[in-house]
Motif scaffolding. Structure first.
Motif, PDB file in Angstrom:
ATOM      1  N   TYR A  88      -2.598 -10.656  11.072  1.00 53.79           N
ATOM      2  CA  TYR A  88      -2.415 -11.460  12.277  1.00 53.79           C
ATOM      3  C   TYR A  88      -1.036 -12.114  12.291  1.00 53.79           C
ATOM      4  N   ILE A  89      -0.662 -12.744  11.173  1.00 52.38           N
ATOM      5  CA  ILE A  89       0.624 -13.436  11.138  1.00 52.38           C
ATOM      6  C   ILE A  89       1.772 -12.449  11.285  1.00 52.38           C
ATOM      7  N   GLY A  90       1.663 -11.285  10.663  1.00 53.46           N
ATOM      8  CA  GLY A  90       2.693 -10.258  10.834  1.00 53.46           C
ATOM      9  C   GLY A  90       2.852  -9.860  12.289  1.00 53.46           C
ATOM     10  N   ALA A  91       1.737  -9.643  12.969  1.00 55.24           N
ATOM     11  CA  ALA A  91       1.786  -9.270  14.386  1.00 55.24           C
ATOM     12  C   ALA A  91       2.363 -10.394  15.233  1.00 55.24           C
ATOM     13  N   GLN A  92       1.989 -11.631  14.943  1.00 57.10           N
ATOM     14  CA  GLN A  92       2.465 -12.771  15.716  1.00 57.10           C
ATOM     15  C   GLN A  92       3.973 -12.959  15.561  1.00 57.10           C
TER      16      GLN A  92
END
Length: 241
Positions: A88-92
């Motif tokens: 999630y953090i990578g995508a964000q």
């Protein structure tokens, strides 16, 4: 191509930053139709940006639609499930960079007509009204705690099926309230992907007449929201689950 939680978080965060930093650019940059629109316009624009970002994230496959590393961390702490944290953090973070780049492209002729480098940076990243790093970090922490507790109140556990349709609107209102009440000190980043990725875009893009990206302050809108997310997640875990 199929939808996925990763894609949903990426596209949703990209739209969030395009519309959110887009309203800042519309107000701050010279010779736009919205020049000097003021704080109410900016906070309203950010609220609507969050609302639309949540809808888009869900449409592209993220049921959670966090759009914010602090939110992802908070609910990982609350549920003791950390499986979504890294993807999630990578995508964000990717989505935040892309959204900021789109803002630069959309307002391309206006960077050269805006003389102040600080105004250009404001279209990408937050900054304090009064620079006091301890107080600024506390502001970001407290505002993020309010965000997490508000999101917990809007959850399906409390609203049932109503949360599916009404939830994004309430999240937008929550962010609007935080901006109006708590945003005057630091510009209420409350989201590392909203600040760090666009700040990196500011540093890398060939923006006409840009100045410093203010890396000396950059840790505040990252650490403050993460600490606030952890505290908010613990409060949810201890009192509501």
């Amino acid at each position: 191509m199929q939808t996925s939680p990763f894609l949903g978080e990426l596209i949703g965060t990209m739209v969030l930053l395009l519309l959110g930093n887009g309203v800042v650019a519309n107000v701050v940059l010279k010779r736009t139709k919205g020049e000097s629109g003021g704080w109410i316009v900016i906070t309203a624009g950010w609220a609507f940006a969050v609302m639309i970002g949540v809808f888009v994230a869900k449409a592209f496959g993220s049921v959670d639609a966090h759009l914010n590393p602090a939110v992802t961390i908070a609910f990982a702490v609350a549920t003791n499930d950390y499986s979504h944290v890294m993807p999630y953090i990578g995508a964000q973070m990717i989505g935040g960079f892309l959204g900021a780049t789109l803002v630069w492209l959309h307002y391309l002729p206006h960077w050269a007509t805006t003389p102040e480098p600080a105004d250009k940076l404001a279209c990408f990243a937050t900054g304090p009204a009064i620079r006091s790093l301890g107080a600024n970090t506390w502001s970001e922490t407290l505002a993020t705690i309010v965000l997490i507790l508000g999101l917990a109140g809007i959850s399906s556990k409390n609203l049932g099926e109503l949360a599916v349709g009404v939830g994004p609107y309430l999240v937008g209102m929550l962010v609007w309230s935080i901006g109006l009440s708590l945003g005057g000190t630091t510009g209420y980043s409350i989201n590392p992907a909203r600040d760090l990725s666009p700040r990196l875009a500011h540093a890398l893009l060939p923006i006409a007449g840009k100045g410093s990206s203010d890396w000396g302050y950059a840790w505040v809108p990252v650490i403050g929201p993460i600490v606030g997310g952890i505290i908010g997640g613990l409060l949810i875990r201890w009192y509501t689950l």
